[in-house]
Design a protein around this motif. Sequence first.
Motif, mmCIF file in Angstrom:
data_model
loop_
_atom_site.group_PDB
_atom_site.id
_atom_site.type_symbol
_atom_site.label_atom_id
_atom_site.label_comp_id
_atom_site.label_asym_id
_atom_site.label_seq_id
_atom_site.Cartn_x
_atom_site.Cartn_y
_atom_site.Cartn_z
ATOM 1 N N GLY A 114 0.810 -1.207 0.000
ATOM 2 C CA GLY A 114 0.000 0.000 0.000
ATOM 3 C C GLY A 114 0.844 1.259 0.000
ATOM 4 O O GLY A 114 0.533 2.236 -0.687
ATOM 5 N N ARG A 118 0.723 4.022 -3.000
ATOM 6 C CA ARG A 118 0.318 5.395 -2.660
ATOM 7 C C ARG A 118 1.479 6.386 -2.792
ATOM 8 O O ARG A 118 1.348 7.448 -3.415
ATOM 9 C CB ARG A 118 -0.235 5.413 -1.238
ATOM 10 C CG ARG A 118 -0.697 6.783 -0.769
ATOM 11 C CD ARG A 118 -1.345 6.694 0.604
ATOM 12 N NE ARG A 118 -0.443 6.079 1.592
ATOM 13 C CZ ARG A 118 -0.599 4.847 2.090
ATOM 14 N NH1 ARG A 118 -1.627 4.100 1.704
ATOM 15 N NH2 ARG A 118 0.242 4.379 2.985
ATOM 16 N N GLN A 144 -12.860 -2.873 -6.461
ATOM 17 C CA GLN A 144 -11.874 -2.934 -7.541
ATOM 18 C C GLN A 144 -12.051 -1.778 -8.517
ATOM 19 O O GLN A 144 -11.064 -1.217 -8.998
ATOM 20 C CB GLN A 144 -11.987 -4.280 -8.252
ATOM 21 C CG GLN A 144 -11.540 -5.451 -7.389
ATOM 22 C CD GLN A 144 -11.995 -6.794 -7.931
ATOM 23 O OE1 GLN A 144 -12.750 -6.871 -8.910
ATOM 24 N NE2 GLN A 144 -11.546 -7.864 -7.300
ATOM 25 N N GLU A 146 -13.209 1.173 -7.722
ATOM 26 C CA GLU A 146 -12.682 2.354 -7.027
ATOM 27 C C GLU A 146 -11.156 2.381 -7.095
ATOM 28 O O GLU A 146 -10.554 3.440 -7.322
ATOM 29 C CB GLU A 146 -13.144 2.344 -5.565
ATOM 30 C CG GLU A 146 -12.695 3.559 -4.778
ATOM 31 C CD GLU A 146 -13.180 3.535 -3.344
ATOM 32 O OE1 GLU A 146 -12.871 4.489 -2.605
ATOM 33 O OE2 GLU A 146 -13.860 2.561 -2.959
ATOM 34 N N ASN A 147 -10.534 1.229 -6.910
ATOM 35 C CA ASN A 147 -9.077 1.165 -7.016
ATOM 36 C C ASN A 147 -8.612 1.537 -8.424
ATOM 37 O O ASN A 147 -7.594 2.221 -8.589
ATOM 38 C CB ASN A 147 -8.583 -0.247 -6.685
ATOM 39 C CG ASN A 147 -8.633 -0.552 -5.204
ATOM 40 O OD1 ASN A 147 -8.612 0.345 -4.371
ATOM 41 N ND2 ASN A 147 -8.711 -1.834 -4.872
ATOM 42 N N ASN A 150 -8.797 5.268 -8.680
ATOM 43 C CA ASN A 150 -7.885 6.001 -7.804
ATOM 44 C C ASN A 150 -6.411 5.701 -8.057
ATOM 45 O O ASN A 150 -5.548 6.572 -7.908
ATOM 46 C CB ASN A 150 -8.197 5.688 -6.338
ATOM 47 C CG ASN A 150 -9.520 6.249 -5.891
ATOM 48 O OD1 ASN A 150 -10.056 7.174 -6.509
ATOM 49 N ND2 ASN A 150 -10.068 5.700 -4.820
ATOM 50 N N TRP A 151 -6.125 4.419 -8.411
ATOM 51 C CA TRP A 151 -4.733 3.983 -8.458
ATOM 52 C C TRP A 151 -4.336 3.352 -9.784
ATOM 53 O O TRP A 151 -3.206 2.904 -9.933
ATOM 54 C CB TRP A 151 -4.468 2.980 -7.319
ATOM 55 C CG TRP A 151 -4.901 3.468 -5.982
ATOM 56 C CD1 TRP A 151 -5.957 3.016 -5.258
ATOM 57 C CD2 TRP A 151 -4.303 4.518 -5.201
ATOM 58 N NE1 TRP A 151 -6.072 3.705 -4.079
ATOM 59 C CE2 TRP A 151 -5.062 4.637 -4.025
ATOM 60 C CE3 TRP A 151 -3.213 5.361 -5.396
ATOM 61 C CZ2 TRP A 151 -4.750 5.570 -3.032
ATOM 62 C CZ3 TRP A 151 -2.901 6.295 -4.408
ATOM 63 C CH2 TRP A 151 -3.670 6.387 -3.252
ATOM 64 N N VAL A 156 -5.271 -3.608 -5.865
ATOM 65 C CA VAL A 156 -4.345 -2.978 -4.930
ATOM 66 C C VAL A 156 -5.091 -2.638 -3.649
ATOM 67 O O VAL A 156 -6.294 -2.857 -3.531
ATOM 68 C CB VAL A 156 -3.697 -1.713 -5.546
ATOM 69 C CG1 VAL A 156 -2.805 -2.071 -6.737
ATOM 70 C CG2 VAL A 156 -4.771 -0.709 -5.977
ATOM 71 N N MET A 157 -4.361 -2.103 -2.686
ATOM 72 C CA MET A 157 -4.918 -1.715 -1.394
ATOM 73 C C MET A 157 -5.695 -2.885 -0.777
ATOM 74 O O MET A 157 -5.159 -3.976 -0.666
ATOM 75 C CB MET A 157 -5.764 -0.444 -1.542
ATOM 76 C CG MET A 157 -4.960 0.748 -2.054
ATOM 77 S SD MET A 157 -3.471 1.050 -1.059
ATOM 78 C CE MET A 157 -2.935 2.612 -1.693
#
Length: 221
Positions: A114, A118, A144, A146-147, A150-151, A156-157
Amino acid sequence: MRFTRYGVYFTPRPGAFADAGAAWLGWDLAAGRAVGTTDDAVTARPRKYGFHGTIKPPFRLAQDTTTEGLKEALEALSRRLAPVALDGLTLSRIGSFLALTPVGDVRDLAELAGHAVRDLDVFRAPPTDGELARRRQSNLTPLQEENLRNWGYPYVMEAFKFHMTLTGPLARDQVGKVMADANTHFGDLPPRPFVIDSLTLVGERDGEMFHEIHRYTLTGK
């Protein structure tokens, strides 16, 4: 050497385990060369990435960032992150493919990953519309999705699951034989305990194979 994408991996330090993984896949990530003779029907898909566990998934560099800046940031991050120890690795079936997965409490490993996702995100260019569409073909969960927004990657996360991929998708009638072959090939080489004490910056060359750029030892407490 110019690279089109970068990633942060766990890769085994030089030795028998790293050699076995390279020989299984047919690509030595550290040496940047093909090795061994492998079954393309089994290993062609993961070969280009080399023997690894993903920490920060591959990404293109964002505008106004540089490879040197990424190296410096990963070096600084590695000075802050402490090594992670797990009980070991085991051969597992994940959907239609096989991978080595960790045994033991994975919370510290998830926290480490993480931080990498990030803290290095400033270097990641946003995914293209085509990349987003391709990822969404996998019927992503709300987390997933949302990830992905965002990423730039779904898994992830909170959705992160460390694994060292050994095959592409297998037919049901292939699984038993390939699993037996993998058990024979790796034998007792997967380390116990399994310690992640370094991170490796890798680069993809012109849409082809991934190469090791530099290994960073984790020296945090």
